[in-house]
Design a protein around this motif. Structure first.
Motif, PDB file in Angstrom:
ATOM      1  N   ALA A  19      20.773 120.466 102.471  1.00 13.87           N
ATOM      2  CA  ALA A  19      22.143 120.721 102.915  1.00 13.87           C
ATOM      3  C   ALA A  19      22.104 121.460 104.243  1.00 13.87           C
ATOM      4  N   ASP A  20      21.480 120.841 105.232  1.00 12.68           N
ATOM      5  CA  ASP A  20      21.351 121.457 106.556  1.00 12.68           C
ATOM      6  C   ASP A  20      22.723 121.757 107.155  1.00 12.68           C
ATOM      7  N   GLY A  21      22.860 122.941 107.724  1.00 13.21           N
ATOM      8  CA  GLY A  21      24.091 123.302 108.399  1.00 13.21           C
ATOM      9  C   GLY A  21      25.131 123.954 107.520  1.00 13.21           C
ATOM     10  N   ALA A  22      24.900 124.002 106.221  1.00 16.87           N
ATOM     11  CA  ALA A  22      25.868 124.619 105.310  1.00 16.87           C
ATOM     12  C   ALA A  22      25.884 126.131 105.489  1.00 16.87           C
ATOM     13  N   LYS A  23      27.013 126.737 105.187  1.00 13.17           N
ATOM     14  CA  LYS A  23      27.174 128.184 105.304  1.00 13.17           C
ATOM     15  C   LYS A  23      27.220 128.892 103.954  1.00 13.17           C
ATOM     16  N   THR A  24      27.696 128.198 102.932  1.00 12.00           N
ATOM     17  CA  THR A  24      27.811 128.796 101.599  1.00 12.00           C
ATOM     18  C   THR A  24      27.463 127.760 100.546  1.00 12.00           C
ATOM     19  N   THR A  25      27.161 128.228  99.354  1.00  8.64           N
ATOM     20  CA  THR A  25      26.898 127.294  98.261  1.00  8.64           C
ATOM     21  C   THR A  25      28.174 126.575  97.829  1.00  8.64           C
ATOM     22  N   ASP A  26      29.330 127.215  98.018  1.00  7.02           N
ATOM     23  CA  ASP A  26      30.604 126.543  97.742  1.00  7.02           C
ATOM     24  C   ASP A  26      30.738 125.291  98.608  1.00  7.02           C
ATOM     25  N   GLU A  27      30.417 125.448  99.880  1.00  5.90           N
ATOM     26  CA  GLU A  27      30.518 124.328 100.823  1.00  5.90           C
ATOM     27  C   GLU A  27      29.558 123.211 100.439  1.00  5.90           C
ATOM     28  N   VAL A  28      28.329 123.584 100.092  1.00  6.99           N
ATOM     29  CA  VAL A  28      27.331 122.599  99.685  1.00  6.99           C
ATOM     30  C   VAL A  28      27.835 121.801  98.485  1.00  6.99           C
ATOM     31  N   ALA A  29      28.323 122.503  97.476  1.00  8.36           N
ATOM     32  CA  ALA A  29      28.755 121.847  96.244  1.00  8.36           C
ATOM     33  C   ALA A  29      29.943 120.922  96.484  1.00  8.36           C
ATOM     34  N   LYS A  88      21.029 131.165  91.241  1.00 12.78           N
ATOM     35  CA  LYS A  88      22.469 131.375  91.411  1.00 12.78           C
ATOM     36  C   LYS A  88      23.024 130.449  92.479  1.00 12.78           C
ATOM     37  N   GLY A  89      24.248 130.006  92.257  1.00 10.67           N
ATOM     38  CA  GLY A  89      24.894 129.135  93.222  1.00 10.67           C
ATOM     39  C   GLY A  89      26.298 128.794  92.791  1.00 10.67           C
ATOM     40  N   SER A  90      26.778 127.640  93.197  1.00 13.38           N
ATOM     41  CA  SER A  90      28.128 127.183  92.874  1.00 13.38           C
ATOM     42  C   SER A  90      28.080 125.701  92.533  1.00 13.38           C
ATOM     43  N   TYR A  91      28.953 125.265  91.621  1.00 17.62           N
ATOM     44  CA  TYR A  91      29.063 123.836  91.381  1.00 17.62           C
ATOM     45  C   TYR A  91      30.506 123.386  91.540  1.00 17.62           C
ATOM     46  N   VAL A  92      30.652 122.111  91.873  1.00 13.97           N
ATOM     47  CA  VAL A  92      31.966 121.473  92.008  1.00 13.97           C
ATOM     48  C   VAL A  92      31.911 120.131  91.295  1.00 13.97           C
ATOM     49  N   LYS A  93      32.972 119.822  90.562  1.00 10.71           N
ATOM     50  CA  LYS A  93      33.104 118.516  89.918  1.00 10.71           C
ATOM     51  C   LYS A  93      34.145 117.696  90.677  1.00 10.71           C
ATOM     52  N   ALA A  94      33.797 116.438  90.946  1.00  7.85           N
ATOM     53  CA  ALA A  94      34.710 115.525  91.631  1.00  7.85           C
ATOM     54  C   ALA A  94      34.833 114.253  90.813  1.00  7.85           C
ATOM     55  N   ARG A  95      35.929 113.532  91.010  1.00  4.96           N
ATOM     56  CA  ARG A  95      36.148 112.314  90.235  1.00  4.96           C
ATOM     57  C   ARG A  95      37.048 111.361  91.006  1.00  4.96           C
ATOM     58  N   THR A  96      37.062 110.123  90.586  1.00  7.37           N
ATOM     59  CA  THR A  96      38.031 109.181  91.137  1.00  7.37           C
ATOM     60  C   THR A  96      39.072 108.875  90.077  1.00  7.37           C
ATOM     61  N   GLU A  97      40.296 108.658  90.526  1.00 11.68           N
ATOM     62  CA  GLU A  97      41.390 108.301  89.637  1.00 11.68           C
ATOM     63  C   GLU A  97      42.095 107.089  90.223  1.00 11.68           C
ATOM     64  N   GLY A  98      41.811 105.916  89.634  1.00 12.93           N
ATOM     65  CA  GLY A  98      42.422 104.691  90.126  1.00 12.93           C
ATOM     66  C   GLY A  98      41.569 103.919  91.108  1.00 12.93           C
ATOM     67  N   ALA A  99      40.248 104.039  91.005  1.00 11.98           N
ATOM     68  CA  ALA A  99      39.359 103.264  91.870  1.00 11.98           C
ATOM     69  C   ALA A  99      39.548 101.770  91.592  1.00 11.98           C
ATOM     70  N   LYS A 100      39.446 100.965  92.641  1.00 12.47           N
ATOM     71  CA  LYS A 100      39.635  99.522  92.497  1.00 12.47           C
ATOM     72  C   LYS A 100      38.570  98.915  91.582  1.00 12.47           C
ATOM     73  N   LYS A 101      39.000  98.015  90.728  1.00 22.04           N
ATOM     74  CA  LYS A 101      38.075  97.298  89.846  1.00 22.04           C
ATOM     75  C   LYS A 101      37.983  95.855  90.334  1.00 22.04           C
ATOM     76  N   ASP A 102      37.403  95.711  91.536  1.00 17.82           N
ATOM     77  CA  ASP A 102      37.366  94.406  92.157  1.00 17.82           C
ATOM     78  C   ASP A 102      36.114  93.592  91.826  1.00 17.82           C
ATOM     79  N   HIS A 103      35.285  94.101  90.959  1.00 19.26           N
ATOM     80  CA  HIS A 103      34.183  93.321  90.403  1.00 19.26           C
ATOM     81  C   HIS A 103      33.808  93.935  89.062  1.00 19.26           C
ATOM     82  N   LYS A 104      33.010  93.269  88.285  1.00 26.56           N
ATOM     83  CA  LYS A 104      32.761  93.684  86.899  1.00 26.56           C
ATOM     84  C   LYS A 104      32.064  95.030  86.774  1.00 26.56           C
ATOM     85  N   CYS A 105      31.387  95.479  87.818  1.00 21.26           N
ATOM     86  CA  CYS A 105      30.663  96.741  87.750  1.00 21.26           C
ATOM     87  C   CYS A 105      31.457  97.914  88.316  1.00 21.26           C
TER      88      CYS A 105
END
Length: 265
Positions: free
Chosen positions: A138-148, A183-200
């Motif tokens: 995570a080159d250039g990061a300033k905090t673990t919050d930013e990295v996460a 010690k550090g920080s974590y962040v959870k991200a998700r998609t809501e309504g991503a296109k289902k334009d192929h079977k995978c």
């Protein structure tokens, strides 16, 4: 010599001494502002020293994933496939397939051939994993919050949403300490309504844990995987994997130098 393998609309597939990017496609909460509360690797955090193959897992029966380039290790369940430190897995830029947007080395995959797809109709079938985990710089990061935050949102966007940034949501950073005392920080991200334009294709989620290695450099452990499908990796299992993250000696030069420093969607 690294070999660049282009993978269309699917999770990056790793190959020896190189790895692959998806070509302008995807694999397959509301953006909260991060509060700047930097955390760093604890000086008292336990350090497991050794090269891949010599470090033992901390969970009985699990496999250990060692990344010498970042001086990190963590464990995954026995049914995961662990690839070597010389493997880079990630996603490319929509407009430049040879430019990595996000990726990690020494990846581990869960059900690496969960879904197969010939996205371009050219006879080349891409095997798409249900989930993957690894570590990156995570080159250039300033905090673990930013990295996460940057790492989690970049995985969610690149793996499941691209090019639609509007469907990516993420939580505020959470301070966290692994069982080894990192010690550090974590962040959870998700998609809501991503296109289902192929079977995978479909919605997915990601989590990233930002911390510092033994040299004081910011690094990130991360996970991304499909959600809402049979066999999807449970949140509690991912958190158990995260709990095993630890330092593993001093980092050594990364021979690939491919890892991208992501920006938030």
């Amino acid at each position: 010599m690294a070999i660049s393998v282009t993978v269309a609309a699917g999770v990056a597939v790793a190959v020896t001494a190189a790895v692959l990017f998806r070509d302008g496609g995807r694999a397959d909460g509301a953006g909260g502002s991060a509060s700047p509360a930097p955390a760093s690797g604890s000086p008292s955090a336990s350090v497991t020293s050794g090269a891949p193959g010599t470090v033992k897992s901390t969970v009985k029966g699990w496999k250990v994933v060692v990344n010498p380039a970042h001086g990190t290790a963590f464990d995954v369940p026995p049914d995961w496939e662990v690839l070597g430190p010389q493997i880079f897995s990630g996603f490319s830029d929509d407009k430049d397939p040879d430019k990595p947007v996000i990726g990690h080395t020494a990846p581990a995959f869960f059900k690496k051939k969960w879904c197969s797809l010939d996205a371009n109709g050219d006879g080349y079938v891409n095997d798409i994993a249900l989930a993957s985990t690894g570590t990156k710089g995570a080159d250039g990061a300033k905090t673990t919050d930013e990295v996460a935050e940057k790492t989690a949102t970049a995985w969610a966007y690149s793996a499941f949403a691209s090019p639609d940034k509007e469907v990516v949501r993420w939580d505020k950073p959470v301070a966290y300490t692994t069982k080894a005392g990192v010690k550090g920080s974590y962040v959870k991200a998700r998609t809501e309504g991503a296109k289902k334009d192929h079977k995978c294709a479909g919605d997915g989620w990601a989590i990233a844990f930002g911390f510092k290695n033994s040299k004081g450099d910011f690094v990130a452990w991360d996970f991304y995987g499909r959600s809402g499908v049979q066999g999807a990796v449970r949140d509690d299992l991912v958190m158990r994997i995260l709990s095993t993250v630890r330092l593993s000696g001093d980092p050594v030069p990364d021979p690939l130098r491919k890892e991208a420093s992501p920006s938030s969607p």
